[in-house]
Design an enzyme around this catalytic site. Structure first.
Site, short mmCIF file in Angstrom:
data_model
loop_
_atom_site.label_atom_id
_atom_site.label_comp_id
_atom_site.label_asym_id
_atom_site.label_seq_id
_atom_site.Cartn_x
_atom_site.Cartn_y
_atom_site.Cartn_z
N ASP A 360 6.77 0.20 -9.87
CA ASP A 360 7.98 0.80 -10.44
C ASP A 360 7.62 1.77 -11.57
O ASP A 360 8.26 2.80 -11.74
CB ASP A 360 8.88 -0.28 -11.03
CG ASP A 360 9.25 -1.37 -10.03
OD1 ASP A 360 8.50 -1.55 -9.06
OD2 ASP A 360 10.26 -2.05 -10.26
N GLU A 490 10.76 -3.90 1.95
CA GLU A 490 10.14 -5.23 2.09
C GLU A 490 10.86 -6.10 3.12
O GLU A 490 10.51 -7.26 3.30
CB GLU A 490 10.11 -5.92 0.72
CG GLU A 490 9.13 -5.26 -0.23
CD GLU A 490 9.23 -5.80 -1.65
OE1 GLU A 490 10.32 -6.25 -2.03
OE2 GLU A 490 8.22 -5.75 -2.38
N LYS A 602 15.78 -2.38 3.09
CA LYS A 602 16.10 -2.88 1.74
C LYS A 602 16.19 -1.73 0.74
O LYS A 602 17.06 -1.71 -0.11
CB LYS A 602 15.00 -3.85 1.31
CG LYS A 602 15.23 -4.54 -0.01
CD LYS A 602 14.02 -5.42 -0.34
CE LYS A 602 14.16 -6.13 -1.67
NZ LYS A 602 12.89 -6.73 -2.11
N GLN A 603 15.26 -0.84 0.83
CA GLN A 603 15.27 0.29 -0.10
C GLN A 603 14.60 1.48 0.57
O GLN A 603 13.88 1.32 1.56
CB GLN A 603 14.54 -0.04 -1.40
CG GLN A 603 13.02 -0.09 -1.29
CD GLN A 603 12.36 -0.43 -2.62
OE1 GLN A 603 12.27 -1.60 -2.99
NE2 GLN A 603 11.91 0.57 -3.34
#
Lengths: 767, 767
Positions: A360, A490, A602-603
């Site tokens: 991140d 993920e 998920k992202q």
């Protein structure tokens, strides 16, 4: 989903009305910190209702023995836990001998919390009705000083609103604290010493295994009618708690204040035998300055931060509150003063996820710190990884890689991997690429190439070695493949040829080789040192390039899109809109196998690649991929909406961009993920900043020039932000009628504003 | 790898010479059991060296809270642990006040262990030199009675070989035992009551959570010169141990024996308040019969077992010892008397893997029990799953399946899933297919169709529902796929379209539909009952068949082979022979990610499918697949060599077949996997039996007739085995000159012997 109890306000986070069920959520939202320490908004006085206690000292952690079902070779032996540290905020309050506890008093009225982000303090006030005849009002304000970062101040004022009372305060330090997040209920802390001296108390604690020493200290004052009240020294202590006692009588209408100067000194910054003297010196400085001056200094410090980092949004109070909350929390978490620290996923607002450093930092946080601080801050974040390169090589070695190949950890405190799921630890290797991307991004933005010959190139070489060793040559495809990975999404594990990973690996190798050549040409002595250190040969570089040049990229000709991974189109493709709401969030409603074999993302994954490498793809390509992948994305990672907001803005999908912006900026304030009580999502807050600056502001760097392509959501009248670009400030103002950029600096700066090339002169305004 | 300390012998497992480092391995190898209980070969007297204590009561388990790093929806809440039960073998021995302990005595000579498989007893003997002037010889024999399956007998004889001594025996029960395999160090047992009455002691224990009650009991006798010695009743006890004391003097050359009758009664078979009376009744029966008679009965019982189950191998003592050890251990573990029990992976020889029931039972053990026991035994094993159907439906429900779809557990004690790795629990779904295959295999072999209408069809329907729901329709391929699975080869996780799984799923559906039609035609009332119970409609069956008829099977045209899973050929294909030995076993030397992305196969996967469905493929196809997959197989599962031995025999690769045979049959005796101290691999022992009967004996059932295609490894002069075929015994003798089958039965039996159709008449011999 939207809790909607936070009252919209431009500069403050405000809660009104006593709702015990909100206590834990608010403890997260009203957290305070100063980069060196932080704490959840726990009550000072006793509270027997549901609460999640948390006080944290930056850089202090405990290696908790890894917990898994079946051990697999290569697992890290421990998980770095964020530690709940000794509690110094505690002030037990007795009214005529009865202990104040909001969970048990007759009634609580006028309950209010405010986190004043402009000035950097937190205040809680309420009236507690103890009986028909007796009520008190409390106003408890506290802050963690930016000026003296080992100091916190608590000003706890009690007014007898009904009846005269005898009040007894028991300010204390409690070093007998525990973690909620613990694998084996180990004792994380040992108490070494408890000392009381006049109105001061000091506790020396030591973490087990890691042997961090932390001095927790406090000094109390009792103030009535603006005057210090002398009170006799009373204290008691047991093995872990030391408490003082100060009592006085007040008439109805009168107020009395217990003021507490407190904080931590830690062995990160002092020899452990210096922790008490250092604490005393902090207390001396604090009491000399006094409460009002310290509060003023705090407001001044925050004013400085805001002068650079503030973003204004005109005409949308919730959006304004959201972005300021995000900027505020980021600054509470990390100020860039100490290259040993990093940006924990929960900052100082909770324990979850452990560790302090995920990818991140490189993928989401660097841009914020580059643009809102001195560029040394971003350099410190890069340096952090350079200093952990040896550990990254060790991590890779545990997985069978050799010759200096490095795999940076998924999560760490000190460079050692400390995650413990095989599908993440062993497979989510794209994180390695983010390390290189951050270097590229830093150099592109700051123009400071020096980081590469000094430190960055070694990191890049070690990572290029990793990608080379990690690739598999498929004879069938006559291509290199990367098998068995987990991508940013993920919700897929152990897939082959995650496009994002493959693309990033290829790019990393090419960028590294480019820079080897540049350093060879321009920094010969660095080059010689690095080649000697890494034993790099031309034939190894040739082998790397063979991998990069022949990297397989899964692509579907029919749809004209890169596939997230091999076999993605074999899934049943049903858009999220057509998925029954009873199944959402899928990470709470579905079993893991069902999530894995579903098409749901998920992202951002492919779109994350398009975000990093915007200039590699056309707008048409972006559109096609956005249209395919976004409808399959459940955004159950806090890091997803920001990238989608930016991409939507680029595609002029302003409604979507706005919706994603709200979701990222108010993720915690409105508790989209129904988990804010565990802490705030700190790192994704930098993504919120990107949504404005890179999304609506359209910032990118083209040939060393900042370029802005501004887009105004129709819900807003305008917005503004500043960036520090190569030590000059660019102030960007966007309104319904246009955009302008102002330069605060000494040298002319070329920019591109909505496709127009402009040379800004110092203090000149451009429209 | 080969420990080679077990002395080759046709009927016994023998160890000679005192080596403390071998104690734990031998504790596994010399284990004894009688289907209802069992124990490792721990010493009776005190031993302070390294030891792994283990006593086990069939069916008694503890649900240990699941331990994982990060919880995933659908995880079972606990893992069923095999419990170390109270120790009843203990006899502390004091010589002139000094406690006997082989770890500390001056010297140990004449040390010998023998596990007499023919008669079913275990004996350990040694001479312990206590000082220059004092030595004793011990001969300790014990057995677990097949006749009285709650009884064990220990005959502990001490001879004063040097010096006269005063000897004191302290036989005891220790209920304060713990497990090595525990997740959270929970207390698994509570002691409820300890009672001593004359020479008897009884302890009542209860397992936590599951509330199984177990009575552990003992009664001691002291015998000198063949005469019972009266000794005063002395005992002491604490919270968990109760011990008796019996002392006497013996002259040099004299012997004295402490004899202990002991055992368990459990609440599986008695009300808990009946456990002590039941124990007393066992003791009464035992003492009435006496040691010699019990030993004789034991030999008789084993003679009965061997009469049916024995396999002889002529000319290869180690091969002979290996197969008998395997047959012996299987019979010690499970005798088929109780349909609530099953065949634990370690039997009564260790705790590892927990649970009692894996798919091993259906895939590997059923054939052994069908052919060497009354067919009711195999039916009991099938019935076990029928009785757990509701739990299998619950398991599937936790993963999101509905309408009565069943997923049988990966491991269980009571039908509930209790494994805890997502890649196994959620994904290793091929196990469901083995349930149906076992039914098919049972009916094919026994001709007993009645099981299907009575019970089997319900199981099949629930499993067909599962496959139907679990399949994904790939629009691209216009086929059904099964995404996100783990095949029998657990060195791949979360793969798409594991050929074995897809093939089995398709076959399951077809076989189920065939049987629905058969039951409809031939067992109308069962049919009506089942349809009513399952709500099965024609349209649902049509939908199943659509899945079966359009099931995708990964196949490579160029190689002409079915692919283990999608993308298998993208791996780097390097045969195990070309893999450096320093990397083996890969499960100890490589990180998990490296294993996953390698081409190496843990156990037969595609070849397992070829084994199950031999008649679906040609010999040429088998050869091609064997040649491709076997060289990539590391056989790091105990279940791998047996299948490969059978396939190699079918392909006339006799050297390979022999090598695999030795590996499976002496896996534990020679400790191929370097872990025998944890216990023996019980279920794979049934695979060893298959290697002989189905491999070298070439047994298959063709149109209700047993067919034998015999192959003699050149290392052997001959071999023989018997099978119970539909209640008649076929005795198969293979020598260098040919093969013959003898019928022991009342009815003529058609067989095929090496392609020749023969009708065997009762007592007639065919060549």
């Amino acid at each position: 989903m939207n809790q909607e109890y936070i009252i919209p306000n431009a500069w403050s986070i405000i809660e009104e009305g006593w709702k015990p069920s909100q206590v834990e959520s608010s403890e997260s939202l009203f957290s305070i910190g100063n980069g060196a320490m932080g704490q959840r908004a726990n009550f000072e006085e006793k509270y027997t209702g549901a609460t999640f206690q948390g006080s944290y000292v930056a850089g202090v952690y405990y290696p908790d023995k890894t917990r898994v079902g079946w051990w697999k070779n290569g697992y890290p032996e421990y998980f770095s836990k964020v530690l709940n540290a000794p509690n110094f905020i505690g002030i037990d309050v007795f009214i005529d001998g009865e202990e104040l506890d909001l969970a048990t008093v007759q009634e609580v009225t006028d309950y209010r919390r405010e986190l004043n982000m402009k000035e950097g303090w937190y205040e809680r006030s309420f009236t507690a009705h103890l009986s028909q005849e007796k009520a008190i009002n409390v106003v408890a304000r506290r802050f963690m000083s930016l000026e003296i970062d080992e100091l916190a101040v608590i000003n706890y004022q009690v007014t007898a609103v009904k009846g005269a009372i005898r009040i007894s305060f028991q300010p204390y330090i409690d070093a007998g604290i525990t973690n909620e997040d613990t694998n084996w209920d180990d004792a994380f802390w040992e108490v070494e010493e408890l000392v009381s001296e006049e109105h001061q108390a000091l506790v020396l604690s030591r973490t087990n295994k890691t042997n961090f020493y932390v001095g927790t200290f406090m000094q109390s004052e009792l103030i009535k009618n603006g005057e210090h009240v002398q009170y006799a020294e009373h204290f008691d202590k047991n093995d872990t708690i030391i408490r003082h006692k100060a009592a006085c009588d007040i008439a109805q209408g009168e107020s009395v204040t217990l003021r507490k100067y407190a904080g931590y000194t830690s062995s990160l910054n002092h020899e452990h035998f210096e922790l008490f003297p250092a604490a005393k010196s902090v207390l001396q400085k604090a009491t000399e300055l006094g409460y009002e001056s310290l509060l003023k200094l705090q407001a001044d410090s925050w004013a400085q931060i805001w002068a650079m980092a503030d973003i204004t949004i005109d005409g949308d109070l919730k959006a304004q509150q959201g972005i300021r909350f995000n900027i505020f929390q980021l600054n509470q978490t990390y100020l860039g003063k100490d290259s040993r620290l990093n940006i924990g996923p929960k900052g100082f607002t909770g324990e979850k996820y452990g560790g302090s450093t995920y990818w991140d930092t490189e993928a989401y946080c660097i841009p914020f710190y580059m643009a809102t601080k001195d560029q040394q801050v971003a350099r410190n974040l890069l340096r952090y990884r350079y200093e952990q390169l040896d550990k990254a090589v060790e991590n890779a070695g545990k997985l069978g890689f050799s010759s200096g190949a490095a795999l940076y950890p998924m999560v760490t405190m000190n460079g050692e991997e400390s995650h413990n799921e095989w599908e993440i630890t062993f497979e989510e290797i794209h994180r390695n690429g983010a390390m290189v991307f951050a270097i590229y991004n830093y150099v592109r933005y700051t123009g400071d190439y020096s980081y590469i010959p000094e430190m960055g190139l070694e990191v890049m070489i070690a990572i290029a070695k990793f990608w080379h060793q990690r690739a598999t040559f498929s004879q069938r495809a006559n291509k290199y493949m990367i098998l068995g990975v987990t991508g940013p999404n993920e919700y897929e594990n152990n897939v082959n040829n995650n496009w994002y990973t493959n693309y990033l690996a290829k790019w990393c190798i090419n960028y590294t080789v480019d820079n080897i050549n540049k350093v060879k040409d321009g920094h010969k002595s660095d080059y010689d040192r690095i080649i000697a250190k890494t034993n790099l040969t031309d034939s190894e570089i040739t082998a790397w390039l063979d991998v990069a040049n022949n990297m397989y990229e899964p692509f579907d000709e029919e749809l004209g899109i890169y596939l997230q991974q091999d076999g993605f189109l074999d899934k049943e493709i049903i858009s999220v809109n057509d998925l029954s709401p009873v199944y959402r969030p899928i990470n709470q409603k579905w079993s893991w196998d069902r999530i894995l074999r579903s098409c749901y993302i998920k992202q951002a994954d492919v779109l994350q690649g398009f975000y990093f490498f915007e200039d590699h793809f056309t707008k048409e390509q972006l559109e096609k991929h956005f249209d395919f992948y976004e409808p399959l994305t459940v955004h159950e990672s806090s890091l997803s909406p920001c990238v989608h907001s930016i991409q939507a803005a680029k595609l002029d999908r302003m409604d979507q961009a706005y919706e994603f912006y709200l979701r990222t900026s108010r993720l915690d304030l409105d508790d989209y993920n129904k988990e804010v009580e565990e802490g705030c999502h700190i790192t994704s807050m930098a993504g919120t900043w990107m949504s404005i600056v890179e999304g609506f502001g359209g910032l990118k760097i083209i040939d060393n020039k900042p370029s802005f392509t501004t887009k105004l959501p129709e819900q807003w009248n305008g917005f503004s932000f500043k960036i520090n670009f190569r030590n000059q400030i660019l102030d960007v103002q966007v309104t319904k009628t246009g955009a302008q950029v102002t330069l605060e600096g000494k040298h002319a700066q070329e920019i591109i504003l909505n496709d127009e090339h402009i040379t800004l002169q110092p203090q000149m305004v451009n429209a």
